[in-house]
Motif scaffolding. Structure first.
Motif, PDB file in Angstrom:
ATOM      1  N   HIS A   1       0.836  -1.189   0.000  1.00 42.18           N
ATOM      2  CA  HIS A   1       0.000   0.000   0.000  1.00 42.18           C
ATOM      3  C   HIS A   1       0.877   1.247   0.000  1.00 42.18           C
ATOM      4  O   HIS A   1       1.988   1.253   0.507  1.00 42.18           O
ATOM      5  N   HIS A   2       0.325   2.329  -0.565  1.00 43.78           N
ATOM      6  CA  HIS A   2       0.989   3.610  -0.458  1.00 43.78           C
ATOM      7  C   HIS A   2       0.639   4.248   0.876  1.00 43.78           C
ATOM      8  O   HIS A   2      -0.245   3.797   1.580  1.00 43.78           O
ATOM      9  N   ARG A   3       1.361   5.310   1.216  1.00 45.68           N
ATOM     10  CA  ARG A   3       1.063   6.008   2.452  1.00 45.68           C
ATOM     11  C   ARG A   3       1.295   7.483   2.265  1.00 45.68           C
ATOM     12  O   ARG A   3       2.264   7.898   1.616  1.00 45.68           O
ATOM     13  N   ILE A   4       0.393   8.290   2.820  1.00 48.07           N
ATOM     14  CA  ILE A   4       0.540   9.739   2.836  1.00 48.07           C
ATOM     15  C   ILE A   4       1.035  10.092   4.228  1.00 48.07           C
ATOM     16  O   ILE A   4       0.351   9.846   5.217  1.00 48.07           O
TER      17      ILE A   4
ATOM     18  N   ARG B   1      -3.892  28.926  -1.658  1.00 43.42           N
ATOM     19  CA  ARG B   1      -4.122  27.657  -2.314  1.00 43.42           C
ATOM     20  C   ARG B   1      -5.225  26.887  -1.594  1.00 43.42           C
ATOM     21  O   ARG B   1      -5.578  27.181  -0.450  1.00 43.42           O
ATOM     22  N   ILE B   2      -5.754  25.872  -2.272  1.00 42.90           N
ATOM     23  CA  ILE B   2      -6.755  24.985  -1.682  1.00 42.90           C
ATOM     24  C   ILE B   2      -6.175  23.574  -1.681  1.00 42.90           C
ATOM     25  O   ILE B   2      -5.878  23.015  -2.736  1.00 42.90           O
ATOM     26  N   ASP B   3      -5.999  22.998  -0.494  1.00 40.95           N
ATOM     27  CA  ASP B   3      -5.390  21.682  -0.327  1.00 40.95           C
ATOM     28  C   ASP B   3      -6.492  20.656  -0.080  1.00 40.95           C
ATOM     29  O   ASP B   3      -7.234  20.757   0.893  1.00 40.95           O
ATOM     30  N   VAL B   4      -6.605  19.663  -0.981  1.00 39.79           N
ATOM     31  CA  VAL B   4      -7.677  18.666  -0.898  1.00 39.79           C
ATOM     32  C   VAL B   4      -7.071  17.275  -0.985  1.00 39.79           C
ATOM     33  O   VAL B   4      -6.184  17.023  -1.814  1.00 39.79           O
ATOM     34  N   ARG B   5      -7.565  16.349  -0.141  1.00 39.64           N
ATOM     35  CA  ARG B   5      -7.160  14.945  -0.196  1.00 39.64           C
ATOM     36  C   ARG B   5      -8.414  14.090  -0.231  1.00 39.64           C
ATOM     37  O   ARG B   5      -9.334  14.305   0.557  1.00 39.64           O
ATOM     38  N   HIS B   6      -8.430  13.122  -1.150  1.00 39.31           N
ATOM     39  CA  HIS B   6      -9.629  12.302  -1.321  1.00 39.31           C
ATOM     40  C   HIS B   6      -9.221  10.892  -1.721  1.00 39.31           C
ATOM     41  O   HIS B   6      -8.304  10.703  -2.525  1.00 39.31           O
ATOM     42  N   THR B   7      -9.897   9.897  -1.164  1.00 38.72           N
ATOM     43  CA  THR B   7      -9.662   8.491  -1.506  1.00 38.72           C
ATOM     44  C   THR B   7     -10.935   7.891  -2.072  1.00 38.72           C
ATOM     45  O   THR B   7     -12.027   8.131  -1.551  1.00 38.72           O
ATOM     46  N   VAL B   8     -10.782   7.120  -3.146  1.00 39.93           N
ATOM     47  CA  VAL B   8     -11.931   6.487  -3.784  1.00 39.93           C
ATOM     48  C   VAL B   8     -11.586   5.038  -4.105  1.00 39.93           C
ATOM     49  O   VAL B   8     -10.446   4.723  -4.464  1.00 39.93           O
ATOM     50  N   ARG B   9     -12.545   4.152  -3.960  1.00 38.00           N
ATOM     51  CA  ARG B   9     -12.361   2.740  -4.300  1.00 38.00           C
ATOM     52  C   ARG B   9     -13.235   2.391  -5.493  1.00 38.00           C
ATOM     53  O   ARG B   9     -14.400   2.773  -5.543  1.00 38.00           O
ATOM     54  N   THR B  10     -12.659   1.641  -6.427  1.00 43.52           N
ATOM     55  CA  THR B  10     -13.440   1.036  -7.495  1.00 43.52           C
ATOM     56  C   THR B  10     -13.480  -0.469  -7.203  1.00 43.52           C
ATOM     57  O   THR B  10     -13.016  -0.917  -6.160  1.00 43.52           O
ATOM     58  N   SER B  11     -13.998  -1.243  -8.127  1.00 40.92           N
ATOM     59  CA  SER B  11     -14.093  -2.691  -7.891  1.00 40.92           C
ATOM     60  C   SER B  11     -12.729  -3.368  -7.890  1.00 40.92           C
ATOM     61  O   SER B  11     -12.590  -4.487  -7.396  1.00 40.92           O
TER      62      SER B  11
ATOM     63  N   LEU C   1      -6.173  10.894  -4.234  1.00 41.76           N
ATOM     64  CA  LEU C   1      -5.925  12.099  -5.020  1.00 41.76           C
ATOM     65  C   LEU C   1      -5.580  13.236  -4.062  1.00 41.76           C
ATOM     66  O   LEU C   1      -6.343  13.517  -3.130  1.00 41.76           O
ATOM     67  N   LEU C   2      -4.441  13.874  -4.267  1.00 41.14           N
ATOM     68  CA  LEU C   2      -3.995  15.001  -3.468  1.00 41.14           C
ATOM     69  C   LEU C   2      -3.888  16.208  -4.386  1.00 41.14           C
ATOM     70  O   LEU C   2      -3.105  16.196  -5.335  1.00 41.14           O
TER      71      LEU C   2
END
Length: 282
Positions: free
Chosen positions: A31-34, A44-54, A60-61
């Motif tokens: 696995h990766h790690r942030i 700036r606008i700092d956004v972090r989001h995780t999404v799962r597909t099948s 996404l950072l």
């Protein structure tokens, strides 16, 4: 092979992170790690989001310009996520109704859909670039782009971000990533790439403003890469990691290197834009 931008990567002594700096991202293992939340510098606008597909999990950072506004950044993020989900649904080889499955059954041609044609063309280019060690057609059924499909999906999602005006981002999946621009702290993305099997080794540390890291062999699945010349599971290496401009290409090179073993290191000579970070023997 189309390359939009040359990689901009600097190799850093891991010891520098013992003196106040830390990686933004870590790759290695399964696995990766942030490492830590980013602190936005300036307007700036700092956004972090995780999404799962099948089939995969993506992080996404985004280090987005303030002029986009929260609404604009949210729309860009949704568009990138929608692209990842659409590729999973539309091109997944395991889905009987996907375009790849329909192509395998002869119901459509590659030219029926421009993205499908691009996917097939990329597979053909990588078959030529790797002397046949990456061969999407050397599988039961006739065509399986899985060795580069994940990287292709990430690159297409990243293209959606750029089209929306976001040019500073990182997108990660498993032990793969693509980055561009700068992290939230204002500097290049600092990526620590750990050795695939020896956790005692200090990681290779990269400072990246454009480029990708692709890995094959760290999922824990046995026999997931086959020797296209024999059809038998590849067993020369336990893992292969490649860095370069485009994640789909880096992924395909990593898959081919995993299959070919040390013989594949010749692909990265003579001014290649790609470099093998790890090619660890069994």
């Amino acid at each position: 092979m189309r390359i939009d931008e040359q990689p901009r990567t600097r190799w850093v002594d891991p010891a520098v992170f013992h003196h106040g700096g830390r990686p933004d991202l870590r790759l290695g293992g399964r696995h990766h790690r942030i490492d830590r939340p980013g602190t936005a510098v300036g307007d700036r606008i700092d956004v972090r989001h995780t999404v799962r597909t099948s089939t995969a999990e993506y992080s996404l950072l985004l280090n987005a310009p303030a002029w986009l506004g929260r609404r604009g950044v949210g729309e860009a993020l949704r568009d990138a996520v929608a692209e990842l989900r659409a590729i999973d649904l539309t091109y997944g080889p395991a889905r009987p109704d996907s375009l790849v499955s329909r192509l395998r059954r002869g119901e459509i041609s590659p030219d029926s859909y421009p993205p499908l044609a691009d996917l097939v063309d990329r597979c053909a280019a990588m078959r030529a670039a790797t002397d046949g060690w990456f061969d999407a057609w050397a599988v039961p059924g006739g065509f399986d782009p899985g060795g580069l499909l994940g990287g292709w999906a990430v690159e297409r999602a990243a293209g959606r971000l750029r089209a929306a005006g976001i040019h500073d981002y990182a997108v990660l999946t498993g032990a793969d990533l693509v980055v561009r621009g700068h992290a939230a702290h204002g500097g290049p993305w600092r990526v620590a790439v750990h050795h695939p099997t020896d956790r005692r080794r200090a990681p290779l540390v990269l400072e990246m403003t454009a480029g990708a890291v692709g890995t094959s062999g760290v999922t824990g699945r046995q026999g997931h890469v086959v020797d296209p010349h024999t059809g038998e599971p590849a067993e020369h290496l336990v893992a292969a990691t490649v860095v370069g401009p485009d994640l789909a290409v880096a992924d395909a090179y990593a898959t081919a290197l995993y299959a070919a073993g040390p013989t594949g290191l010749a692909w990265f000579r003579n001014g290649s834009d790609y470099r093998a970070l790890f090619a660890h023997r069994r």
